[in-house]
Design an enzyme around this catalytic site. Structure first.
Site, mmCIF file in Angstrom:
data_model
loop_
_atom_site.group_PDB
_atom_site.id
_atom_site.type_symbol
_atom_site.label_atom_id
_atom_site.label_comp_id
_atom_site.label_asym_id
_atom_site.label_seq_id
_atom_site.Cartn_x
_atom_site.Cartn_y
_atom_site.Cartn_z
ATOM 1 N N ASP A 58 11.730 8.984 52.820
ATOM 2 C CA ASP A 58 11.342 9.879 51.559
ATOM 3 C C ASP A 58 9.799 9.821 51.388
ATOM 4 O O ASP A 58 9.378 8.972 50.734
ATOM 5 C CB ASP A 58 11.940 9.736 50.561
ATOM 6 C CG ASP A 58 12.282 10.714 49.923
ATOM 7 O OD1 ASP A 58 11.672 11.688 49.633
ATOM 8 O OD2 ASP A 58 12.883 10.098 48.641
ATOM 9 N N ARG A 111 8.992 0.961 45.311
ATOM 10 C CA ARG A 111 7.559 2.441 44.878
ATOM 11 C C ARG A 111 6.624 1.998 44.051
ATOM 12 O O ARG A 111 6.380 1.546 42.565
ATOM 13 C CB ARG A 111 8.603 3.650 44.003
ATOM 14 C CG ARG A 111 9.772 3.800 44.844
ATOM 15 C CD ARG A 111 10.518 5.396 44.027
ATOM 16 N NE ARG A 111 11.329 5.721 44.903
ATOM 17 C CZ ARG A 111 12.415 6.622 44.301
ATOM 18 N NH1 ARG A 111 12.104 7.146 43.559
ATOM 19 N NH2 ARG A 111 13.559 6.594 45.250
ATOM 20 N N GLN A 126 20.013 2.208 43.577
ATOM 21 C CA GLN A 126 20.213 3.209 43.218
ATOM 22 C C GLN A 126 21.547 3.255 44.238
ATOM 23 O O GLN A 126 21.829 2.478 44.813
ATOM 24 C CB GLN A 126 19.493 4.016 43.292
ATOM 25 C CG GLN A 126 18.633 4.591 44.401
ATOM 26 C CD GLN A 126 18.233 6.246 44.059
ATOM 27 O OE1 GLN A 126 17.713 6.037 43.140
ATOM 28 N NE2 GLN A 126 18.175 6.935 45.276
ATOM 29 N N ASP A 237 19.117 17.708 39.462
ATOM 30 C CA ASP A 237 19.227 16.708 38.242
ATOM 31 C C ASP A 237 19.965 16.735 37.458
ATOM 32 O O ASP A 237 20.140 17.337 36.749
ATOM 33 C CB ASP A 237 17.352 16.320 38.535
ATOM 34 C CG ASP A 237 16.238 16.590 39.517
ATOM 35 O OD1 ASP A 237 16.670 15.439 40.461
ATOM 36 O OD2 ASP A 237 15.237 16.154 38.710
ATOM 37 N N GLU A 250 17.229 10.503 33.543
ATOM 38 C CA GLU A 250 17.662 11.402 34.619
ATOM 39 C C GLU A 250 18.436 10.350 35.463
ATOM 40 O O GLU A 250 17.728 9.473 35.221
ATOM 41 C CB GLU A 250 16.079 11.781 35.428
ATOM 42 C CG GLU A 250 16.683 12.155 36.717
ATOM 43 C CD GLU A 250 15.914 12.424 37.591
ATOM 44 O OE1 GLU A 250 16.082 12.140 38.945
ATOM 45 O OE2 GLU A 250 14.859 12.839 37.074
ATOM 46 N N SER A 253 18.826 11.956 41.466
ATOM 47 C CA SER A 253 18.957 13.606 42.514
ATOM 48 C C SER A 253 19.633 13.879 42.925
ATOM 49 O O SER A 253 19.839 12.573 44.000
ATOM 50 C CB SER A 253 17.246 13.479 42.165
ATOM 51 O OG SER A 253 16.368 13.994 43.143
#
Length: 335
Positions: A58, A111, A126, A237, A250, A253
């Site tokens: 991604d 990340r 996640q 979202d 959030e 997604s």
């Protein structure tokens, strides 16, 4: 200059560090039960890294750098995943899943370019899930129905935590307010995207913001979204109002994935047609991959929300800069 780490005045965790650890395990276990039962998902193993030349990673907003490393036994470098958005769709074909059934997995990622604050860490954990759908189900009604099922699973988990830990006072609204990014811009034309989210979610504490990625009438997108997995007209979202921090958080997604038509359109809009060279994209164009819906649900974010924490470092182990450590010292127990 705005502080990136905020500790609300008089904040005190509802749970001790010990009880927090136990509650994290219960939250994950109970939510998995609720989610997989409603969406008919089977647990599978997932990769921590992928072939850098596969096109499966991604690219998020297109500027984040994946962690890449060489493997002497291979002719190509490997990349630590940013998410499993594309991998899951290929897995559904490989594992021979059919319409109405799907998979979920624990996704762990790095990340490296993430900004550190109360809600963000360089470590991402996640539940990544994906489900096979029919072409007739590629519509907003089906998307909304799935969102409601996820919200119901979160509400059920929260209820069980209340019973186990009466000190928790959070009350989530099961009524989802659905709104498009263009409708948000129309409501708050003088606000930026995050300001719009804050204003709307404060009044509608459970909100699903739809159609993220394409340009709005102002000429700018509400937020960045990779052009080659979500259909920008059928995604969104899920956000909840987090009372301790007085902010929108959030949690997920997600979206109905691109078909051959929306893939080409979105790659052209993003000036990214060079990605059509990858096997994953060629399979979509040739209708060799199943049509799917899927997304990611933040594990630490959900624990933070349901356990009334004000910093993601209270529910996950990561690395923090000195500014964060100084702001939290003596006030918050970072793991």
């Amino acid at each position: 200059m705005k502080e990136k780490t905020i500790v609300p005045k008089d904040y005190q965790s509802s749970l001790s560090v010990y009880d927090t650890q136990k509650a994290i395990g219960l939250t994950k276990h109970w939510f998995e039960e609720a989610l997989t039962g409603s969406l008919k998902l089977k647990r599978v193993s997932a990769p921590l890294f992928v072939d850098a030349s596969s096109g499966l990673n991604d690219n998020l907003n297109g500027v984040e750098r994946p962690v890449q490393f060489d493997v002497p036994a291979l002719a190509t470098p490997a990349e630590v995943v940013h998410s499993l958005a594309k991998w899951k769709r290929t897995a559904l074909k490989q594992y021979d899943f059919h319409i109405g059934n799907g998979i979920y997995t624990d996704m762990n990622a790095i990340r490296r370019d993430e900004e550190l604050d109360n809600l963000h860490s360089i470590y991402v954990d996640q539940w990544d899930w994906e489900r096979v759908i029919s072409r007739e189900q590629r519509n907003l009604d089906y998307l909304k129905q799935t969102v409601q099922q996820i919200v119901n699973a979160i509400i059920e988990t929260s209820s069980r935590l209340h019973t186990k830990y009466p000190s928790l006072s959070i009350e989530l609204d099961s009524n989802v307010s659905f709104i498009t990014t263009q409708e948000l811009e129309n409501l708050y034309p003088d606000f930026n995207d995050k300001e719009r989210e804050q204003a709307y979610v404060k009044e509608h504490p459970t909100t699903f913001i739809m159609q993220i990625g394409d340009k709005l009438l102002s000429g700018k997108p509400h937020d960045g979204r990779s052009p080659d997995y979500d259909d920008w007209q059928l995604n969104g979202d899920l956000l909840f109002w987090h009372e301790p921090l007085q902010t929108a958080v959030e949690i997920s997604s997600m979206g109905i994935r691109v078909d051959e038509t929306s893939l080409k359109e979105q790659l052209e809009k993003a000036n990214a047609t060079d990605r059509l060279k990858y096997p994953y994209h060629q399979q979509i164009l040739a209708n060799e991959l199943p049509l799917t819906i899927g997304g990611g649900i933040g594990q630490s974010r959900l624990c933070m929300l349901l356990l009334e924490k004000v910093h993601i470092g209270e529910v996950q182990v990561s690395l923090w800069d000195e500014e964060t450590l100084d702001a939290c010292r003596g006030k918050i127990n970072l793991l």
